[in-house]
Design an enzyme around this catalytic site. Sequence first.
Site, mmCIF file in Angstrom:
data_model
loop_
_atom_site.group_PDB
_atom_site.id
_atom_site.type_symbol
_atom_site.label_atom_id
_atom_site.label_comp_id
_atom_site.label_asym_id
_atom_site.label_seq_id
_atom_site.Cartn_x
_atom_site.Cartn_y
_atom_site.Cartn_z
ATOM 1 N N LYS A 106 0.813 -1.167 0.055
ATOM 2 C CA LYS A 106 0.046 0.111 -0.093
ATOM 3 C C LYS A 106 0.703 1.258 -0.052
ATOM 4 O O LYS A 106 1.686 1.399 1.006
ATOM 5 C CB LYS A 106 -0.831 0.040 1.249
ATOM 6 C CG LYS A 106 -1.646 1.091 1.170
ATOM 7 C CD LYS A 106 -2.821 1.284 2.266
ATOM 8 C CE LYS A 106 -3.747 2.405 2.454
ATOM 9 N NZ LYS A 106 -4.595 2.450 3.109
ATOM 10 N N LYS A 147 -2.281 -1.680 -3.822
ATOM 11 C CA LYS A 147 -2.977 -0.439 -3.906
ATOM 12 C C LYS A 147 -2.483 0.800 -3.753
ATOM 13 O O LYS A 147 -1.257 0.862 -2.832
ATOM 14 C CB LYS A 147 -3.971 -0.541 -2.554
ATOM 15 C CG LYS A 147 -4.886 0.684 -2.275
ATOM 16 C CD LYS A 147 -5.181 0.515 -0.967
ATOM 17 C CE LYS A 147 -6.108 1.812 -0.699
ATOM 18 N NZ LYS A 147 -6.368 2.121 0.732
ATOM 19 N N SER A 193 -10.405 5.381 -5.163
ATOM 20 C CA SER A 193 -11.184 6.331 -5.693
ATOM 21 C C SER A 193 -10.556 7.468 -6.678
ATOM 22 O O SER A 193 -11.376 7.798 -7.380
ATOM 23 C CB SER A 193 -11.712 7.292 -4.320
ATOM 24 O OG SER A 193 -10.177 7.549 -3.701
ATOM 25 N N GLU A 251 7.128 -6.591 2.068
ATOM 26 C CA GLU A 251 5.812 -6.456 2.892
ATOM 27 C C GLU A 251 5.106 -7.718 2.843
ATOM 28 O O GLU A 251 4.566 -8.277 3.847
ATOM 29 C CB GLU A 251 5.019 -5.115 2.329
ATOM 30 C CG GLU A 251 5.557 -3.820 2.908
ATOM 31 C CD GLU A 251 5.355 -3.517 4.464
ATOM 32 O OE1 GLU A 251 4.514 -4.343 4.989
ATOM 33 O OE2 GLU A 251 5.627 -2.517 4.724
ATOM 34 N N TYR A 254 -15.295 0.563 -6.908
ATOM 35 C CA TYR A 254 -16.416 1.292 -6.888
ATOM 36 C C TYR A 254 -17.276 1.042 -8.072
ATOM 37 O O TYR A 254 -18.261 1.412 -8.432
ATOM 38 C CB TYR A 254 -15.953 2.803 -6.740
ATOM 39 C CG TYR A 254 -15.281 3.091 -5.628
ATOM 40 C CD1 TYR A 254 -16.147 3.208 -4.427
ATOM 41 C CD2 TYR A 254 -14.082 3.122 -5.326
ATOM 42 C CE1 TYR A 254 -15.335 3.552 -3.043
ATOM 43 C CE2 TYR A 254 -13.182 3.418 -4.519
ATOM 44 C CZ TYR A 254 -13.836 3.478 -3.120
ATOM 45 O OH TYR A 254 -13.132 3.778 -1.736
ATOM 46 N N LYS A 271 0.894 10.293 5.225
ATOM 47 C CA LYS A 271 0.789 8.939 5.786
ATOM 48 C C LYS A 271 2.245 8.402 5.293
ATOM 49 O O LYS A 271 2.212 7.176 5.583
ATOM 50 C CB LYS A 271 -0.164 8.228 5.183
ATOM 51 C CG LYS A 271 -1.679 8.851 5.766
ATOM 52 C CD LYS A 271 -2.864 7.846 5.621
ATOM 53 C CE LYS A 271 -4.165 8.357 6.077
ATOM 54 N NZ LYS A 271 -5.272 7.510 5.834
HETATM 55 C C1 PBG Z 1 -7.085 3.990 4.784
HETATM 56 C C2 PBG Z 1 -7.854 3.525 3.584
HETATM 57 C C3 PBG Z 1 -7.612 4.394 2.433
HETATM 58 C C4 PBG Z 1 -8.273 3.917 1.311
HETATM 59 C C5 PBG Z 1 -8.785 2.404 1.880
HETATM 60 N N1 PBG Z 1 -8.589 2.504 3.067
HETATM 61 C C6 PBG Z 1 -7.007 5.760 2.324
HETATM 62 C C7 PBG Z 1 -5.896 6.097 2.958
HETATM 63 O O1 PBG Z 1 -4.907 5.238 3.187
HETATM 64 O O2 PBG Z 1 -5.544 7.362 3.267
HETATM 65 C C8 PBG Z 1 -8.374 4.185 -0.048
HETATM 66 C C9 PBG Z 1 -9.360 3.745 -0.889
HETATM 67 C C10 PBG Z 1 -9.767 4.442 -2.047
HETATM 68 O O3 PBG Z 1 -9.200 5.809 -2.301
HETATM 69 O O4 PBG Z 1 -10.579 4.471 -2.806
HETATM 70 N N2 PBG Z 1 -6.836 2.889 5.780
#
Ligand code: PBG
Length: 334
Positions: free
Chosen positions: A205, A259, A285, A244, A324, A228
């Site tokens: 991630k 992701k 998203s 990881e 989505y 983050k």
């Molecule tokens: C956070 C989380 C995120 C997403 C899923 N879980 C965003 C982040 O890490 O700030 C992103 C999902 C998306 O952008 O559709 N635990």
Amino acid sequence: MSKLAFTPRHYPATRLRRPRAQTWSRNLMRETRLSPDDLIWAIVLKDGKGVKEPVDHMNGVFRLSPDEAVKAAQEARALGINALALFPYTDRGQRSADGAEALNSDNLMCRTAKAIKDAVPDVGLICDVALDPYTDHGHDGLMQDGIILNDETVEVLCRQAVVQAEAGFDIVAPSDMMDGRIGKIREALDGAGLGDRQIMSYAVKYASCFYGPYRGAIGSGDLLKGDKKTYQMDPANADEGLHEVALDLAEGADSVMVKPGMPYLDMITRVKQTFGVPTYAFQVSGEYAMIAMAGDAGAINRDQAILESLVCFRRAGADGIISYFAKEAAELMT
Ligand code: PBG
């Protein structure tokens, strides 16, 4: 994935256009397939009744109240979608520094999981394990003097995972990127008699700007302090992602995720080829927003872009895709 044997081939004896000439022939030689079986529908929840509230920048995505989420689950199942991934919008009033609402067994996520399981028992339910929907600083973990605490956060995540699994979630998906959380969550689930619940690790991630619309959707957008980068990965790194995955598998992850999706297809391929375990991609998203906006503006064909982007995840090696677009895509496939 097969290895191509590169024996010398020459034109004109070899013409790659020959088998591309007819639809039936293209269908026959298609190497990967996309079906609703491969899709996990990402859904954003909001408290209330009869709520269907549009999400900014994501034309076609709505925050759904639990009753609407039940209807969505029924529709998804009818279309052949196997699982839903739920994410909660939480307003400022229910957030706190320690994200305590995450441990409330009657919170929006838990109530919705119960309602869906009552009405549609054979749909798989997936939830994030992370505190960001519940903290007033928008981070995934506990924060002290601007530092995200690792082991203290993991303890809370273990309790959150148990609460979620008890509410009916089949797969808990830690998305927090704390070190060592998979092993501890596995222990906590097993200790609570929830040994049948899967862990899908958000293993690879990245600290990505493509999460922008999601943070708005869950109410974290304006709250997030800083970034983050101390827990999510640098987009420039690949080997670190394999490291990881190796750790998470050793700790007991049933499946792993890469992701965001589209800018990181190489990681899907490398993870699948290196470990050969169930590997999922999250079309996040920001990816949704890009395709939806370009499609709705007439720059590209929305329907074709949805299906092309999804089949490319399969070609890269993903066993399934969280998106989505899942419902819209399944409708396009029927
Ligand atoms: C956070 C989380 C995120 C997403 C899923 N879980 C965003 C982040 O890490 O700030 C992103 C999902 C998306 O952008 O559709 N635990």
